[in-house]
Design an enzyme around this catalytic site. Structure first.
Site, PDB file in Angstrom:
ATOM      1  N   ARG A 118       0.042  -8.439  13.664  1.00  0.00           N
ATOM      2  CA  ARG A 118      -0.285  -7.352  12.808  1.00  0.00           C
ATOM      3  C   ARG A 118      -1.379  -8.207  11.650  1.00  0.00           C
ATOM      4  O   ARG A 118      -2.460  -7.544  11.474  1.00  0.00           O
ATOM      5  CB  ARG A 118       0.727  -6.517  12.094  1.00  0.00           C
TER       6      ARG A 118
ATOM      7  N   ARG B  26      12.016  -1.349  10.256  1.00  0.00           N
ATOM      8  CA  ARG B  26      11.140  -0.934  11.016  1.00  0.00           C
ATOM      9  C   ARG B  26      10.895  -1.705  12.427  1.00  0.00           C
ATOM     10  O   ARG B  26      10.968  -2.814  12.442  1.00  0.00           O
ATOM     11  CB  ARG B  26       9.705  -0.982  10.576  1.00  0.00           C
TER      12      ARG B  26
ATOM     13  N   ARG C 104      -8.991   1.224   9.377  1.00  0.00           N
ATOM     14  CA  ARG C 104      -8.604  -0.108   9.850  1.00  0.00           C
ATOM     15  C   ARG C 104      -9.772  -0.945  10.347  1.00  0.00           C
ATOM     16  O   ARG C 104      -9.383  -2.191  10.762  1.00  0.00           O
ATOM     17  CB  ARG C 104      -7.467  -0.015  10.691  1.00  0.00           C
TER      18      ARG C 104
ATOM     19  N   ARG D  88      11.941  -5.862   3.956  1.00  0.00           N
ATOM     20  CA  ARG D  88      11.743  -4.232   4.144  1.00  0.00           C
ATOM     21  C   ARG D  88      12.630  -3.453   4.577  1.00  0.00           C
ATOM     22  O   ARG D  88      12.938  -3.830   5.874  1.00  0.00           O
ATOM     23  CB  ARG D  88      10.137  -3.727   4.767  1.00  0.00           C
TER      24      ARG D  88
ATOM     25  N   LYS E  94       0.816  -1.180  -0.022  1.00  0.00           N
ATOM     26  CA  LYS E  94       0.049  -0.143  -0.025  1.00  0.00           C
ATOM     27  C   LYS E  94       0.766   1.214  -0.038  1.00  0.00           C
ATOM     28  O   LYS E  94       0.646   2.177  -0.699  1.00  0.00           O
ATOM     29  CB  LYS E  94      -0.948   0.210   1.154  1.00  0.00           C
TER      30      LYS E  94
HETATM   31  P1  ADP Z   1       2.313  -1.763   3.231  1.00  0.00           P
HETATM   32  O1  ADP Z   1       2.313  -0.154   3.110  1.00  0.00           O
HETATM   33  O2  ADP Z   1       1.161  -2.316   2.672  1.00  0.00           O
HETATM   34  O3  ADP Z   1       2.593  -2.278   4.608  1.00  0.00           O
HETATM   35  P2  ADP Z   1       4.908  -1.518   1.758  1.00  0.00           P
HETATM   36  O4  ADP Z   1       4.601  -0.602   0.396  1.00  0.00           O
HETATM   37  O5  ADP Z   1       5.664  -1.068   2.628  1.00  0.00           O
HETATM   38  O6  ADP Z   1       3.609  -2.139   2.454  1.00  0.00           O
HETATM   39  O7  ADP Z   1       5.614  -2.954   1.006  1.00  0.00           O
HETATM   40  C1  ADP Z   1       6.112  -4.036   2.002  1.00  0.00           C
HETATM   41  C2  ADP Z   1       7.527  -4.443   1.374  1.00  0.00           C
HETATM   42  O8  ADP Z   1       7.159  -5.027   0.336  1.00  0.00           O
HETATM   43  C3  ADP Z   1       8.460  -3.551   1.217  1.00  0.00           C
HETATM   44  O9  ADP Z   1       9.794  -3.861   1.242  1.00  0.00           O
HETATM   45  C4  ADP Z   1       8.189  -3.153  -0.310  1.00  0.00           C
HETATM   46  O10 ADP Z   1       9.638  -2.495  -1.009  1.00  0.00           O
HETATM   47  C5  ADP Z   1       7.769  -4.464  -0.954  1.00  0.00           C
HETATM   48  N1  ADP Z   1       6.953  -4.429  -2.186  1.00  0.00           N
HETATM   49  C6  ADP Z   1       5.946  -3.559  -2.197  1.00  0.00           C
HETATM   50  N2  ADP Z   1       5.096  -3.930  -3.325  1.00  0.00           N
HETATM   51  C7  ADP Z   1       5.885  -5.071  -3.818  1.00  0.00           C
HETATM   52  C8  ADP Z   1       5.199  -5.936  -5.113  1.00  0.00           C
HETATM   53  N3  ADP Z   1       4.548  -5.610  -5.917  1.00  0.00           N
HETATM   54  N4  ADP Z   1       6.317  -6.978  -5.235  1.00  0.00           N
HETATM   55  C9  ADP Z   1       7.399  -7.222  -4.230  1.00  0.00           C
HETATM   56  N5  ADP Z   1       7.489  -6.422  -3.254  1.00  0.00           N
HETATM   57  C10 ADP Z   1       6.754  -5.344  -2.786  1.00  0.00           C
HETATM   58  P1  AMP Z   2       1.234   0.898   9.089  1.00  0.00           P
HETATM   59  O1  AMP Z   2       2.465   1.799   8.722  1.00  0.00           O
HETATM   60  O2  AMP Z   2       0.216   1.212   8.311  1.00  0.00           O
HETATM   61  O3  AMP Z   2       1.653  -0.749   9.030  1.00  0.00           O
HETATM   62  O4  AMP Z   2       0.915   0.955  10.695  1.00  0.00           O
HETATM   63  C1  AMP Z   2       1.762   0.689  11.655  1.00  0.00           C
HETATM   64  C2  AMP Z   2       1.163   0.606  12.996  1.00  0.00           C
HETATM   65  O5  AMP Z   2       0.472   1.920  13.193  1.00  0.00           O
HETATM   66  C3  AMP Z   2       0.041  -0.300  13.083  1.00  0.00           C
HETATM   67  O6  AMP Z   2       0.410  -1.801  13.615  1.00  0.00           O
HETATM   68  C4  AMP Z   2      -0.902   0.323  14.358  1.00  0.00           C
HETATM   69  O7  AMP Z   2      -0.410   0.090  15.663  1.00  0.00           O
HETATM   70  C5  AMP Z   2      -0.816   1.890  14.013  1.00  0.00           C
HETATM   71  N1  AMP Z   2      -1.764   2.107  13.008  1.00  0.00           N
HETATM   72  C6  AMP Z   2      -1.503   2.893  11.829  1.00  0.00           C
HETATM   73  N2  AMP Z   2      -2.743   3.136  11.135  1.00  0.00           N
HETATM   74  C7  AMP Z   2      -3.685   2.894  11.966  1.00  0.00           C
HETATM   75  C8  AMP Z   2      -5.276   3.062  12.201  1.00  0.00           C
HETATM   76  N3  AMP Z   2      -5.757   3.654  11.043  1.00  0.00           N
HETATM   77  N4  AMP Z   2      -5.790   2.779  13.228  1.00  0.00           N
HETATM   78  C9  AMP Z   2      -5.170   2.086  14.286  1.00  0.00           C
HETATM   79  N5  AMP Z   2      -3.836   2.152  14.421  1.00  0.00           N
HETATM   80  C10 AMP Z   2      -3.077   2.302  13.434  1.00  0.00           C
END
Ligand code: ADP
Ligand code: AMP
Length: 217
Positions: free
Chosen positions: A171, A160, A88, A127, A13
Site C-alpha cells: 500500500r 483491519r 488516489r 491500529r 487521515k
Molecule cells: P489513515 O486514515 O491515514 O490510514 P488513521 O487515522 O487510521 O490513518 O491512523 C493510523 C493509526 O495511527 C491509527 O492507529 C491511529 O490511531 C494512529 N494515529 C493517527 N494519528 C496519529 C498521531 N498524530 N500520532 C500517533 N498516532 C496516530
Molecule cells: P483506506 O481505508 O483509505 O486505507 O483504503 C483501504 C483500501 O481500499 C485501499 O488499499 C484500496 O484497496 C481501497 N481504496 C480506498 N479508496 C480508494 C480509492 N480512492 N481508489 C482506489 N482504491 C481505494
C-alpha cells in the site's frame, strides 16, 4: 468547508477526518470505509473490490468514481465534506474536478499529512478499528477507554484485514507511485496545505483548525 485529506496510508487521515467532521458539522467521506462496508455486506461492489483491497492495490477507478459521484449527490454534502482516501491518482483527481465543476463548487483546501515511512509501520502495527462505525484507535497513541471496545458505539475492535506487513508495504508502494503526484497537482491548483503529521493527534488537529480558520500561516 470542502476538504480533501491527502497522505500515505496510516498518516492519520481517518482520525483527523472524524474530528474535522464533528468540528465543522460536515460529513466524513472515506472511500475505504464505504468499500469495507460493501465487502462486509457482500454486495456486488464488495465482491469486486475485495481482491484488490486484500492485495493492497487500488480498486478500479470506474467503481470508485461511481461511489463518489453517488455520495456527493446526498443532501448532507450541501454543507460541505471532508474526504479521506480519495482521490488516489490523477485520473480520480481529474474526475473529481469535473464533478465539482458540474456542481459549480470548489474545494477549500487539500491537506497533505507528512509522515515518514518508519513511523507509518508503527502506526499500522498498533491500529485497531471499529467494524461498526469506522473509528480508528491505536494501542499506544490513542487507546480506547475500555480495552478493545469502541468508545463511540461499544463494538469490539478489530485489526483491519489489510494491516499486515506485506499488504502495508504494498500500500505504501502504491501510494508513492500513484498518489504522491497529487501533492504537486494540488500545489499547482494553489490549495495545498502541508502539515507535519508526526505530532500528537491533538496537536495536529489544533494546527489544522488554526490553518483552516486562517489564524496561522
Ligand atoms: P489513515 O486514515 O491515514 O490510514 P488513521 O487515522 O487510521 O490513518 O491512523 C493510523 C493509526 O495511527 C491509527 O492507529 C491511529 O490511531 C494512529 N494515529 C493517527 N494519528 C496519529 C498521531 N498524530 N500520532 C500517533 N498516532 C496516530
Ligand atoms: P483506506 O481505508 O483509505 O486505507 O483504503 C483501504 C483500501 O481500499 C485501499 O488499499 C484500496 O484497496 C481501497 N481504496 C480506498 N479508496 C480508494 C480509492 N480512492 N481508489 C482506489 N482504491 C481505494
Amino acid at each position: 468547508m470542502r476538504l480533501i485529506l491527502l497522505g500515505p496510508p496510516g498518516a492519520g487521515k481517518g482520525t483527523q477526518a472524524k474530528m474535522l467532521s464533528d468540528y465543522f458539522g460536515i460529513p466524513h467521506i472515506s472511500t475505504g470505509d464505504i468499500l469495507r462496508a460493501a465487502v462486509k455486506e457482500g454486495t456486488l461492489l464488495g465482491v469486486k473490490a475485495k481482491e484488490y483491497m486484500e492485495k493492497g492495490l487500488l480498486v478500479p477507478d470506474d467503481l470508485i468514481m461511481e461511489i463518489v459521484k453517488e455520495r456527493l449527490e446526498k443532501p448532507d454534502c450541501e454543507k460541505g465534506f471532508v474526504m479521506d482516501g480519495f482521490p488516489r491518482n490523477l485520473y480520480q483527481a481529474e474526475g473529481l474536478k469535473k464533478i465539482l465543476e458540474e456542481k459549480n463548487i470548489k474545494l477549500d483546501a487539500v491537506i497533505n499529512f507528512d509522515v515518514p515511512k518508519e513511523e507509518l509501520i508503527e502506526r499500522f502495527t498498533g491500529r485497531r478499528v471499529c467494524p461498526s462505525c469506522g473509528a480508528s484507535y491505536h494501542i499506544k497513541y490513542n487507546p480506547p477507554l475500555k480495552e478493545n471496545i469502541c468508545d463511540k458505539c461499544g463494538s469490539e475492535l478489530i485489526i483491519r484485514a489489510d494491516d499486515n506487513r506485506s499488504t502495508v508495504e504494498k500500500r505504501i508502494e502504491v501510494y508513492e507511485k500513484e498518489t504522491m503526484p497529487l501533492i504537486e497537482y494540488y500545489k499547482n491548483e494553489g490549495i495545498l496545505i502541508s502539515i507535519d503529521g508526526t505530532k500528537s493527534i491533538d496537536e495536529v488537529f489544533k494546527k489544522l483548525i488554526g490553518l483552516l480558520r486562517g489564524e496561522i500561516q
